[in-house]
Every structure is written in structure tokens, then in C-alpha cells.
Motif scaffolding. Structure first.
Motif: not given
Length: 129
Positions: A44-66
Motif C-alpha cells: 500500500r505504500d509508495v514513495d514518489l520522487h518529486l523535485t523541490h520545485r514540483a512539491i512547492q508548486r503543488f503543495r496545497q493540492d498534495l496536502g489536501g489529499s488523505s
């Protein structure tokens, strides 16, 4: 077939990804020509390697997902697969990660995925106090 196996099989068919052992020592990885992109640690658990820039760009959307778990300072996000929609989310995020890894990283952050840095609670228990 588990959700992680289903996601792995779908991603394994992508021409830009190849398989191998995860550099953290646990599970299988899919990698692009430049970087490891996905670590499959469990059913069930997967780690995905995003870049710092991508995480910052999508932080609000990523943080809103359970299904998504962020670790401060990490270029990796943990995706907990509970349903088919989580698999679809993972596939979309892998596409973003592949695009993000086409350019060199803006900052040199600590290496390594989030394995053993994230504790995932079942969704039913996450809302209980």
C-alpha cells in the motif's frame, strides 16, 4: 493483485521507466534515465520522487489529499494506496515527476526516500480523536 502491484504493472509498461531495487534497500524502484522516480515499499505504500520545485508548486493540492504524506525537507512524497483512485493519483503524479526530473534540481536537498519517516494511519482512524 494488490493496489501497489497494479500500479507497478501499469507504470512498468511506460517506456520512460525501468525497474530495479530501491536505493533505500526496501522494495522495488522504477527509474527514469536520470533518477529513481518511484519506490514500492509495501502493498500500500509508495514513495514518489518529486523535485523541490514540483512539491512547492503543488503543495496545497498534495496536502489536501488523505492519500499523500509530505515530509518537511524531503523531495519525496509518500502515497498510501487505499483505492483505485489512489492508483490513478499516483500515475498522474509519476507523470509530473518525470516532467520535473527533465531539468536539474534547483537545490541540493538530503537524499533518500521517506521510508521509515512516515507513519500512515488507516483513513477511518485518521479522523478519530
Amino acid at each position: 493483485m494488490t493496489l501497489a502491484q497494479r500500479a507497478f504493472e501499469r507504470l512498468h509498461a511506460w517506456p520512460d521507466l525501468s525497474t530495479g531495487p530501491a536505493s533505500c534497500g526496501t522494495g522495488r524502484a522504477l527509474r527514469s534515465a536520470r533518477d529513481e522516480i518511484v519506490h514500492f515499499h509495501s502493498d500500500r505504500d509508495v514513495d514518489l520522487h518529486l523535485t523541490h520545485r514540483a512539491i512547492q508548486r503543488f503543495r496545497q493540492d498534495l496536502g489536501g489529499s488523505s492519500a499523500i504524506h509530505l515530509v518537511p525537507g524531503s523531495r519525496w512524497v509518500t502515497v498510501h494506496l487505499d483505492c483505485d483512485a489512489d492508483v490513478d493519483l499516483l500515475l498522474s503524479l509519476v507523470s509530473i515527476a518525470l516532467k520535473a526530473h527533465q531539468t536539474p534540481p534547483a537545490a541540493d536537498l538530503p537524499p533518500g526516500c521517506n521510508f521509515r519517516r512516515v507513519t500512515v494511519l488507516p483513513r477511518a482512524a485518521a479522523g478519530e480523536v
